[in-house]
Motif scaffolding. Structure first.
Motif, mmCIF file in Angstrom:
data_model
loop_
_atom_site.group_PDB
_atom_site.id
_atom_site.type_symbol
_atom_site.label_atom_id
_atom_site.label_comp_id
_atom_site.label_asym_id
_atom_site.label_seq_id
_atom_site.Cartn_x
_atom_site.Cartn_y
_atom_site.Cartn_z
ATOM 1 N N GLY A 15 61.845 -51.757 -40.308
ATOM 2 C CA GLY A 15 61.496 -52.850 -39.405
ATOM 3 C C GLY A 15 60.002 -53.005 -39.327
ATOM 4 N N TYR A 16 59.471 -53.290 -38.142
ATOM 5 C CA TYR A 16 58.052 -53.553 -37.960
ATOM 6 C C TYR A 16 57.515 -52.680 -36.841
ATOM 7 N N GLU A 17 56.285 -52.224 -37.004
ATOM 8 C CA GLU A 17 55.622 -51.426 -35.983
ATOM 9 C C GLU A 17 56.523 -50.381 -35.323
ATOM 10 N N ARG A 18 56.986 -50.647 -34.120
ATOM 11 C CA ARG A 18 57.684 -49.583 -33.406
ATOM 12 C C ARG A 18 59.193 -49.597 -33.559
ATOM 13 N N THR A 19 59.760 -50.806 -33.786
ATOM 14 C CA THR A 19 61.212 -50.889 -33.717
ATOM 15 C C THR A 19 61.876 -51.124 -35.069
ATOM 16 N N PRO A 20 62.883 -50.312 -35.408
ATOM 17 C CA PRO A 20 63.672 -50.636 -36.593
ATOM 18 C C PRO A 20 64.467 -51.909 -36.339
ATOM 19 N N VAL A 21 64.512 -52.795 -37.327
ATOM 20 C CA VAL A 21 65.307 -54.023 -37.214
ATOM 21 C C VAL A 21 66.653 -53.799 -37.889
ATOM 22 N N LEU A 22 66.621 -53.114 -39.038
ATOM 23 C CA LEU A 22 67.850 -52.778 -39.758
ATOM 24 C C LEU A 22 68.069 -51.274 -39.657
ATOM 25 N N ARG A 23 69.317 -50.890 -39.404
ATOM 26 C CA ARG A 23 69.612 -49.461 -39.254
ATOM 27 C C ARG A 23 70.634 -48.991 -40.274
ATOM 28 N N ASP A 24 70.332 -47.868 -40.896
ATOM 29 C CA ASP A 24 71.293 -47.159 -41.725
ATOM 30 C C ASP A 24 71.921 -48.046 -42.799
ATOM 31 N N VAL A 25 71.070 -48.682 -43.570
ATOM 32 C CA VAL A 25 71.550 -49.615 -44.584
ATOM 33 C C VAL A 25 71.755 -48.891 -45.915
ATOM 34 N N ASP A 26 72.944 -49.010 -46.479
ATOM 35 C CA ASP A 26 73.199 -48.546 -47.839
ATOM 36 C C ASP A 26 73.506 -49.769 -48.692
ATOM 37 N N PHE A 27 72.737 -49.941 -49.740
ATOM 38 C CA PHE A 27 72.878 -51.183 -50.501
ATOM 39 C C PHE A 27 72.357 -50.950 -51.915
ATOM 40 N N THR A 28 73.149 -51.328 -52.900
ATOM 41 C CA THR A 28 72.706 -51.204 -54.287
ATOM 42 C C THR A 28 72.816 -52.560 -54.973
ATOM 43 N N LEU A 29 71.760 -52.923 -55.655
ATOM 44 C CA LEU A 29 71.777 -54.165 -56.410
ATOM 45 C C LEU A 29 71.615 -53.800 -57.879
ATOM 46 N N ARG A 30 72.527 -54.327 -58.720
ATOM 47 C CA ARG A 30 72.459 -53.988 -60.141
ATOM 48 C C ARG A 30 71.875 -55.128 -60.947
ATOM 49 N N ARG A 31 71.363 -54.764 -62.100
ATOM 50 C CA ARG A 31 70.811 -55.746 -63.019
ATOM 51 C C ARG A 31 71.842 -56.835 -63.311
ATOM 52 N N GLY A 32 71.439 -58.076 -63.193
ATOM 53 C CA GLY A 32 72.333 -59.175 -63.546
ATOM 54 C C GLY A 32 73.152 -59.717 -62.382
ATOM 55 N N GLU A 33 73.033 -59.110 -61.216
ATOM 56 C CA GLU A 33 73.822 -59.592 -60.085
ATOM 57 C C GLU A 33 73.242 -60.878 -59.481
ATOM 58 N N PHE A 34 74.118 -61.584 -58.766
ATOM 59 C CA PHE A 34 73.701 -62.769 -58.013
ATOM 60 C C PHE A 34 74.350 -62.612 -56.640
ATOM 61 N N ALA A 35 73.572 -62.174 -55.656
ATOM 62 C CA ALA A 35 74.160 -61.853 -54.360
ATOM 63 C C ALA A 35 73.514 -62.668 -53.257
ATOM 64 N N GLY A 36 74.270 -62.924 -52.202
ATOM 65 C CA GLY A 36 73.769 -63.678 -51.056
ATOM 66 C C GLY A 36 73.761 -62.802 -49.810
ATOM 67 N N VAL A 37 72.843 -63.137 -48.900
ATOM 68 C CA VAL A 37 72.784 -62.445 -47.611
ATOM 69 C C VAL A 37 73.028 -63.488 -46.528
ATOM 70 N N VAL A 38 74.017 -63.258 -45.679
ATOM 71 C CA VAL A 38 74.241 -64.179 -44.567
ATOM 72 C C VAL A 38 74.174 -63.425 -43.258
ATOM 73 N N GLY A 39 73.987 -64.163 -42.192
ATOM 74 C CA GLY A 39 73.907 -63.554 -40.860
ATOM 75 C C GLY A 39 73.187 -64.514 -39.946
ATOM 76 N N PRO A 40 73.360 -64.325 -38.639
ATOM 77 C CA PRO A 40 72.717 -65.251 -37.694
ATOM 78 C C PRO A 40 71.196 -65.118 -37.699
ATOM 79 N N SER A 41 70.524 -66.063 -37.076
ATOM 80 C CA SER A 41 69.069 -66.020 -36.950
ATOM 81 C C SER A 41 68.640 -64.740 -36.259
ATOM 82 N N GLY A 42 67.643 -64.095 -36.816
ATOM 83 C CA GLY A 42 67.123 -62.892 -36.185
ATOM 84 C C GLY A 42 67.926 -61.643 -36.504
#
Ligand SMILES: Nc1ncnc2c1ncn2[C@@H]1O[C@H](COP(=O)(O)OP(=O)(O)OP(=O)(O)O)[C@@H](O)[C@H]1O
Ligand SMILES: [Mg+2]
Lengths: 290, 292
Positions: free
Chosen positions: B31-58
């Motif tokens: 995250g930024y400065e004092r606060t984590p924005v994302l917690r405990d993220v496990d994520f792998t992106l492989r060569r050649g992938e086409f992936a999208g990220v969705v979620g509400p604002s903020g």
């Protein structure tokens, strides 16, 4: 016609005119980055803070440049640290640091009444008191700024345009910002004798904003700001000889006049659609004018 | 973890092509400065992938993209990237959200795009002939060749997106990170941008993009990551991921998911009267598949 060349027979005048021209180029060019990052208040604050440092070094018998440099580096690091914390407090912290340093300078002046003349110079500029040593410092800082701008042109431009994204493209943003802060501090120190603490911010802001009104290209804006700054330094000092007005003030008033002309031109042009002048008028609203 | 809906037979590429990993986030809190924005993220992106990220604002979509670029503060876990042989860092092409760009900046399209090649341009402030040729090529390819000298504000939304896509592509990136590249453009431009990205991906570019557009964009991507309140809620093929349960945990609101054959449609504004849960095979689906 003899009258018009009269000032050139005085070495101190020629030295002052060269100094004002170089300082005009320096402030105009460095100011482009200051204006485009909306950091005008930092230039203003830095000038006032370094004035305080200059007075302290003078009173304690250290050379002006050594004292001002130490103080300038210290303030710049402090300002950088404050500005990096984006939460509330950054601007306030800068304001507190710089105004306190300025107040310290003023306090020392009032206790040491006999130095008033020199401090007048540091406050409002005293171009005709420029020594060849001052001139060498100004030339050195101009060379330093030119070298940094040339060597790091792309990194500076990218960081100025979008420091967040520049990092993702591998630009070492914190280093670039620190380097620029040092150039800015050096610029302020070198300009202090010529323009005075009170007028430096104007010389940093007016030529770049004027240039922005005239072009949409970064390269051209940079060139124009340097040329406008240098030309108003040269002409301003020359004119000040005849009208008997403080040279620093004449230089800045001339820059102000050029800005008004550019503004009038941009407003007139914006009535013809498709010239881009309307956008440029909107663009400079973001820049802070002191 | 993710409730798996019966997946519809489709012609999309598989969500995880078996390329080697390009980026691996392991138990990352960032995250930024004092606060984590994302917690405990496990994520792998492989060569050649086409992936999208969705979620509400903020929720942290931009933060996820910036974390992959190494531009956020790391509180725990790790970000591992796999640059090409002989290089120290992954080459990234980052296209920021339009809201993050200073459109008043005195920059022409050509000057903006060349920033993406700042490293390759060497010590000179000005572009060499080779740089100018590359610039002309890339602008031509994206259909904005005639706009090289325009200031960046004096462009349409689609042209602005293409400008910053060109800046990303001119550096020959290993990975394209795009932050809402289809926001604020009309349907036709959106279609063109997605078509272009699909083509780039088929030519081998790995792409990760965020989007707010579930139906016109997200459902057509091979892989979707849902971010809600700072966590990865789900990750997989859209037909597996887009379930009322996952959407509720992502957006904190009830949504209806309609399916017909290969097509998925998410009804985002559910009236109080409509309380239907889950898959409805009979409902006609008002959707036009894009690309893919
Ligand atoms: N530079 C920053 N400093 C501190 N906090 C930030 C910063 N940028 C974002 N945040 C916070 O991090 C959280 C996630 O922001 P982020 O920009 O990743 O959201 P997003 O999903 O991209 O939203 P949007 O859809 O509106 O673009 C928000 O709560 C935001 O306030
Ligand atoms: Mg975002």
């Amino acid at each position: 016609m003899g009258d018009l060349t009269e000032p050139f027979q005085f070495e101190f005048f020629v030295r002052g005119m060269v100094a004002a021209t170089l300082v005009g180029v320096l402030c105009g060019a460095v100011g482009v980055y200051v204006v485009l990052r909306s950091l005008a208040y930092i230039g203003h604050g830095l000038a006032h803070s370094i004035f305080g440092g200059a007075v302290v070094s003078f009173v304690s018998g250290i050379s002006f440049y050594i004292g001002a440099t130490l103080w300038g580096v210290f303030t710049v690091l402090l300002i950088n640290a404050a500005a990096r914390r984006r939460q509330i407090g950054g601007d306030a912290a800068i304001g507190i640091i710089t105004t306190c340093a300025f107040a310290l300078g003023v306090a020392l002046i009032s206790r040491h009444g006999q130095f008033t003349r020199d401090f007048d110079a540091a406050l409002f500029g005293e171009i005709l008191g420029i020594t060849s040593g001052d001139l060498a410092v100004i030339g050195g800082v101009l060379a330093l700024a030119a070298a940094v701008v040339f060597a790091f042109w792309k990194q500076l431009l990218f960081t100025t345009f979008d420091s967040d994204v520049a990092g993702t493209y591998g630009v070492p943003v914190p280093w670039v910002e620190a380097l620029f802060s040092l150039v800015l501090a050096a610029t302020v120190i070198a300009s202090l004798q010529v323009l005075g603490a009170t007028l430096i911010a104007a010389a940093l802001v007016i030529p770049p904003v004027t240039a922005r009104l005239l072009t949409d290209s970064f390269t051209r804006m940079f060139t124009m700001a340097a040329v406008l700054g240098g030309a108003s330094g040269l002409v301003g000092v020359y004119v000040s000889w005849f009208v008997d007005v403080s040279s620093g003030a004449t230089v800045v008033l001339l820059q102000g006049a050029l800005f008004v002309v550019a503004l009038a031109w941009a407003v007139a042009r914006s009535r013809w659609p498709g010239t881009g002048s309307g956008e440029r008028l909107a663009a400079i609203e973001g820049a802070t004018l002191d | 973890m993710v409730e798996l809906a019966p997946s519809a037979p489709g012609h999309r590429p598989p969500p995880h092509p078996d390329g080697e990993p390009l980026v691996q986030l392991r138990s990352l809190s960032t995250g930024y400065e004092r606060t984590p924005v994302l917690r405990d993220v496990d994520f792998t992106l492989r060569r050649g992938e086409f992936a999208g990220v969705v979620g509400p604002s903020g929720s942290g979509k931009t933060t996820l993209l910036r974390a992959i670029a190494g531009q956020t503060r790391r509180f725990a876990g790790s970000v591992e990237t796999h640059p090409r042989p002989g290089e120290r860092a992954l080459r990234l092409g980052y296209v920021p959200q339009v809201e993050a760009i200073n459109w008043n900046f005195p920059l022409t399209v050509g000057q903006a795009v060349l920033l993406g090649r700042w490293r390759e341009m060497g010590w000179r402030p000005w572009p060499r002939r080779h740089d100018r040729e590359l610039l002309a090529n890339i602008l031509e390819r994206l259909g904005i060749g005639h706009l090289a000298d325009r200031q960046i504000r004096a462009l349409s939304g689609g042209q602005q997106q293409r400008t910053f896509l060109a800046r990303a592509l001119i550096g020959d990136p290993d990975l394209l990170l795009l932050d809402e590249p289809t926001s604020g453009v009309d349907i036709k431009t959106r279609h063109e941008i997605m078509h272009l990205l699909g083509e780039l991906n088929r030519a081998g570019t790995t792409i990760l993009m965020s989007t707010h557009d579930l139906n016109a964009v997200a459902t057509h991507l091979p892989r979707l990551v849902c971010v809600g309140e700072g966590e990865l809620v789900a990750d997989g093929a859209p037909e597996d991921v887009l379930t009322p349960e996952v959407l509720r945990r992502t957006y904190g609101a009830d949504m209806l998911v309609l399916r017909r054959g290969d097509a998925i449609y998410v009804v985002e504004h559910l009236d109080d009267a409509m309380t239907g849960e889950g898959d409805s095979e009979e409902t006609p689906v008002p959707t036009t598949p894009v690309g893919g």
